[in-house]
Structure formats: C-alpha cells, structure tokens
Write an enzyme that holds these catalytic residues in place. Structure first.
Site, short mmCIF file in Angstrom:
data_model
loop_
_atom_site.label_atom_id
_atom_site.label_comp_id
_atom_site.label_asym_id
_atom_site.label_seq_id
_atom_site.Cartn_x
_atom_site.Cartn_y
_atom_site.Cartn_z
N GLU B 46 24.03 47.61 51.65
CA GLU B 46 25.02 46.58 51.98
C GLU B 46 26.39 47.23 51.85
O GLU B 46 26.83 47.57 50.76
CB GLU B 46 24.88 45.40 50.99
CG GLU B 46 25.83 44.27 51.25
CD GLU B 46 25.69 43.17 50.18
OE1 GLU B 46 24.58 42.99 49.63
OE2 GLU B 46 26.70 42.52 49.89
N ASP B 57 34.08 38.16 45.00
CA ASP B 57 33.79 39.35 44.22
C ASP B 57 34.47 39.33 42.87
O ASP B 57 35.55 38.76 42.72
CB ASP B 57 34.23 40.60 44.99
CG ASP B 57 33.33 40.85 46.19
OD1 ASP B 57 32.10 40.87 46.00
OD2 ASP B 57 33.85 40.99 47.31
#
Lengths: 398, 257
Positions: B46, B57
């Site tokens: 990924e 994130d």
C-alpha cells in the site's frame, strides 16, 4: 429537500460545494449529528435554554447602531451590528452555546475544539465552564506563542490547551488534531467546530446558530428605518461564520447585496494573502468540498493575514457557492487597509474593532455607497485581543 | 482477473499488506522500498501518496508524509517513478491517499495513469460512499482499478454490507476507531473481527491499524484474511540509517519468521 442559498441539499451541498468527505472512522459521529441536529434544535426545551442564555448570559440582542459620523464620512447610512458587545467579545459564543447544548442532548461528556486566534477556543471554554463539561482546545504551536492572553483565558476557564505540532502548526493543523481526537474518541466526545466549515451538517448547523445576527438585524432595521432589508450587508470572511450569520436571513432576498470581505494580507498577488476565493481552487479540506488555497500539486498552503481569525486557507462551502453563483460580492482588504479602517472607526465612533471586523469596515472605501443607501456592517468582534498589533501600528506611524 | 483477486484465490490466510510512504525516506527510495518489501515477503504493498493534511493518519505516518513532501514528492513525480516498476515488482500495489491532491491532478487522469503504470487499486479514506456511487466509482471501474473501503467497530452491519458491496479486492477493517499508529488493547477488537467473519462478506478482510508485531499479526489472522502494517514499518524505516533493504528484511522477518 431542495437547495436554496440558505439551505444545502440533503447531502450537504451548496451548489457544487459541501458534502461530507470524511474517513469512515468519523462516519458514526457525523451521521449521529446529521440525523439529529435539526430535531434537537427545534425542540422547545432546547430553544428555551438557548434563547435564555443568549439573552441573559451573552447579552443579546446586540444593538444595531447607526454610526452617524462614519455615515457622514462616506455620505451614506451605515449601521453597525454590535457583535463585539457579546460576552467574550465576539460572535463566536452564539455557536459555542448552541453546539454545547446540542452535545449535552446527544449525551456527550467531553468537548473538543480547534482555535486559531483563540476567540472560538475562549468561547467554547467559557460555555464548558458554565455547563461543567470537560473542554480540550487544540491550538497550533505558533498560535500559542502569538496569542498568549487567549491561551491564559482558556486555562483560567478550566480548558486544557493542547498544542498542535504537526504540519504548519497553525489553525488548519489544530483542526486536523481535533478531528483526530474525535476519531480516537468515537462515543463520548463532541467536536465544536468554530466556523461554517467541516463536513455536513457543520456548515448548516453553525450558520443556523449564527443566524441570530441577521434575524435581529431584520427587526432592528425595520424599527429604525421602516424596512427590514438593507441595501448592503457587509461582513468579513475567513471560514465565514459571522458572514454566514449576518447574511442568513437575507440570502434569499435578492434585493440585499451581500458583501463578503476577505483578508488580502500584503496584497492578493503578494504570496502573503488569505483571499481564498481569489486564490483558491476547488478542493477538499477538513471534510468538505470548497475553494482551497493550495499548490498545483494539491498541497494546502499556509495563508497570511494580520488577522488570525481570517488566516485560513479554505472558506465555508456556503460562501464558495455565493462566490461562484455571483450571489455574493467578494472583496478583499489588505493588512494596511484593515488597520486604517480600525483607526478610523476608533476616531469617528469610539469603538475599537477586532482586526477581522476591520476588514469589513475597509470595504466602505470600495463600495461607493450612495446618500440614500443603507448598509449594515457586522462588527463581529472587539479589538482588545488585537491591542499588541494596534500598538505596533501606532509606533510605526509615529 | 485483478492481481488482488488472484492473490486472495491463492492465499486466504496470513496475507500481509505493508504500507509505505512514496518518497520516504528519500525522494528516490520509493522503488527500493517496494522491492525490499516484495523480497522480504510482503504479499501486497500500500503506497501512500503524501498530503499536507492527512486526517486519517497518526503522527508517525504524517511525519513521513511531511518528509516526503519536503523531499519533493508529488503525484506527477510518483507516476514517473512508477513508470516501469512492474519490471521488478510483481505483487499487487495499491495507492492510498486523500482526495484533494487527486482532484488537483484530475481524478480521471489519475485513474488512467495509475492503471497504465500497473497499479491495482485505490484506498482513498476521505472519498465517501455517496460521492463514490454518484460520481467517482464509475471512473475507478472504467480503468479496471479495485477500490477498497474502510469499516470500523462503529460501522453498522447494514453499512458494512453496503461498503462491502461497493468494494472490490478486499475490505479494510480498521481494528479500532483510531488514526493509524494508535495503541489500543488488541484483544478488545477481536469480538468485532469475529462479528465481521460471521457476516460472510463477499470480499476478503484485512485488518489495519494497531498491527505491529508477530503476535498482533497472528491475532488478526485468526478472524481475517490478513493484516496491514503501516506505522511500525515507517518507524523501522526512520531508524534504518539509509539501509532500507536491511531494515525491511529485519522488520518483516520478525513478523513472518
């Protein structure tokens, strides 16, 4: 539900702007809010408590003041909507009260907020103190240094101020950190966004809480002039919450010219500006599609304005739509024009305005109002917080 | 058949997807990192496209994005780096990123370029289901890309089924409602993974967020087809002192060994 200027569509779009561009981790919280905010806001008990606090705690209705000497200077009729007289010194408290009451009815025990200059943080900390709810305010490290008095206020009011260290360490990063906090605390926390930005339903919800500004203006203007409708409604725009509130009940009144004044910083083309409609392109920031100041590669850039409250690289989707559709007149004022307008108001009316509101005042120089025009300017906040900047400007003038 | 489907036909258990940030630790280490991941046993890669405001994130991955942007990484530069990556990288590769940079690049142009260089699918956490269904999904499909949605412990069963039906490749189960790199008790999420398993979804399920070592990887494998590791690997790269291949081999060795 069809969209009007006032009302986004069912997905939260004003024209092509809005929506809810959020990661799945936020879906439940945002969906809970979306499915319940209107119903809660319409409850009689909510309205009773909200209206009572606006009256007895905030000091509403705020006056609509005919600024005679300012009017004379521009040979027109200028009214000031005195949001600067609210408790905590700005319009931000209208929304903070609304959202904290709403959060209580959603069963939330913990309030988080982002703040740039600290006005929204102070307003939220104030309401949380009033209601005895835990309050955490995220603030960029750079803003914590620049806005020490407001940091002290929030702490006095019992809030914890958490520094946002990431990215450019300013308002947009504080917003990112608040959103992350919400992701990590999915059940007991409500995020009080301070402007008409963020995923649907925030832009609509915040506009509704701020709409008291234009609701009062209509009836006060009727009493003063015989007409509910001004020729011009003028407000400064960063994210755009005071403008959304000032415009709200005039949005679908085409006779009223809506003037939004952005911060040009050192000049729109100087590279040091926050005039999002002039410099931004369509993009996604903080959960909604709007105009965003960004590089050609789609990285969000750090704006500049002398006024921390207008120093934001985006703009609420409602305003992006008003800009794109032509319903709003979008002007900008530089740092210097805002300073000049602030000193002018002090001299003519004995009112020290916030630097944000001074941008709205500066628009008078561009609008060429006629002797029989009626203009209302939303004086969104008072200038106490900006004294350091004003003192520096006075030193430079000598 | 897509490379991702092929992978899950071949392997239904202990599938390991590793996240890395394009342009990190150096602008030109993207391909080196991908090759090292493949050679050290990653089944899927990924590849994160750095963004200035990565909401989903945590601090470790955001710091790697900030570094990658400072290194000069852009979407255009990434596609140049990926121009002939299929000569050496055979495992499925997903691009993970946020809508704003992609909208600036042009959504269709982005999908076209991704498909052309040999990328297999997309993970775009802030592209919501409604916008996917009404506007963007058709473009993703037009270029034959897989699209992976996220689900969380807070996602209702009805919504899990809907997101499963919109996904192809696999479904990304966030193991706790947290930004990447969160440190929550892993046993607390096993019930949720068990619930997903009972739902007999059409897509395989990979567990992301909170997987950092051999034991959390093994736990995830009990209820899902495998797991995604991100933060822990980025930390390992940070400490690699320039030896990307060595650090990757050591890191994956400890998990798979």
């Amino acid at each position: 539900m069809t969209a009007t200027y006032q009302q986004p569509d069912a997905q939260g779009y004003y024209g092509s702007f809005g929506g809810a561009y959020i990661p799945e981790m936020l879906h439940r919280n945002v969906e809970e809010l979306r499915s319940r905010y209107l119903e809660i806001m319409e409850e009689a008990s909510f309205q009773k408590e909200f209206q009572q606090l606006l009256r007895d705690y905030v000091g509403r209705p705020t006056p609509l003041f005919l600024a005679e000497r300012l009017s004379k200077a521009y040979n027109t009729n200028i009214y000031l909507k005195r949001e600067d007289l609210n408790h905590t010194g700005a319009h931000k408290i209208n929304n903070a009260i609304g959202q904290v009451l709403l959060a209580q009815r959603l069963g939330k025990k913990r309030i988080i907020a982002e703040t740039g200059a600290g006005q929204h943080g102070v307003a939220t900390a104030t309401v949380c103190a009033l209601k005895g709810i835990e309050c955490i305010v995220y603030m960029g490290v750079k803003d914590i240094e620049r806005q020490a008095p407001n940091v002290a206020r929030m702490k006095m009011l019992g809030a914890s101020v958490r520094p946002a260290n990431s990215g450019s360490q300013t308002l947009k990063d504080a917003t990112n950190e608040a959103i992350r906090d919400w992701i990590n605390n999915p059940s007991d926390t409500h995020y009080v966004i301070g402007s008409v930005v963020g995923p649907h339903p925030y832009p609509d919800m915040v506009a509704r809480f701020q709409s008291v500004i234009s609701a009062e203006t209509r009836s006060q203007l009727k009493a003063a002039t015989g007409s509910e409708l001004p020729g011009y409604m003028i407000a400064c725009v960063g994210g755009g919450s005071n403008a959304a509130g000032a415009f709200y009940h005039f949005l679908d009144e085409p006779k009223v010219k809506l003037v939004a004044v952005e911060a040009a910083g050192l000049g729109v083309s100087s590279g040091m500006s926050a005039a999002t409609t002039q410099l931004g392109t369509p993009g996604v920031l903080h959960g909604s599609k709007s105009l965003v100041m960004q590089t050609a590669d789609g990285q969000v850039v750090e704006p500049h304005s002398i006024s921390a409250g207008l120093d934001y690289p985006g703009i609420g989707p409602l305003h992006a739509h008003l800009f794109k559709s032509g319903r709003g007149i979008f002007l900008s004022a530089t740092d210097q024009q805002a300073l000049d307008a602030a000193f002018n108001l002090c001299k003519l009316e004995g009112i020290i305005p916030a630097l944000e509101s001074s941008h709205a005042l500066a628009a008078l120089n561009e609008l060429k109002l006629k002797a029989d025009d009626v203009a209302v300017i939303c004086l969104s906040g008072r200038g106490d917080k900006d004294l350091a900047t004003y003192m520096k400007a006075m030193e430079q003038k000598g | 058949m897509s490379r991702i489907k092929e992978l899950f036909q071949r392997k239904q258990q202990q599938v390991l997807n590793v996240y890395c940030t394009a342009g990190f630790p150096e602008l030109n280490s993207t391909l080196t990192v991908m090759q090292a991941l493949q050679n050290s046993g990653a089944d899927l890669i990924e590849l994160g496209m750095p963004y200035s405001d990565p909401l989903a994130d945590g601090p470790v991955i955001q710091a790697s994005s900030t570094q990658a942007l400072a290194n000069g990484m852009t979407i255009a530069a990434l596609f140049q780096q990926l121009e002939s990556f299929r000569d050496t990288v055979k495992v499925p590769v997903l691009l993970m990123g946020y809508m704003n940079p992609i909208l600036q690049y042009g959504f269709e142009k982005f999908c076209e370029a991704a498909a052309r260089v040999g990328v297999d699918g997309l993970i775009l956490p802030d592209l919501p289901a409604y916008e996917f269904e009404t506007e963007y999904g058709a473009i993703v499909r037009k270029y034959g890309l897989d699209f992976i949605f996220l689900v969380t412990p807070e996602t209702s069963e009805e919504r899990v089924r809907k997101l499963d039906s919109l996904s192809s490749g696999f479904l990304y189960a966030v193991s706790s409602s947290s930004t990447t790199g969160g440190d929550k008790d892993f046993t607390a999420v096993e019930n949720y993974l068990h619930r997903l398993q009972q739902m007999k979804l059409q897509n395989p399920v990979l567990v992301g967020f909170g997987i950092k070592d051999k034991s959390t990887f093994a736990s995830a494998g009990k209820y899902a087809n495998g797991a995604i590791i991100g933060t822990a690997y980025i930390k390992a790269l940070e400490e690699s002192a320039g030896d990307v291949s060595g650090a990757t081999k050591q890191f994956l060795g400890a998990i798979l060994g």
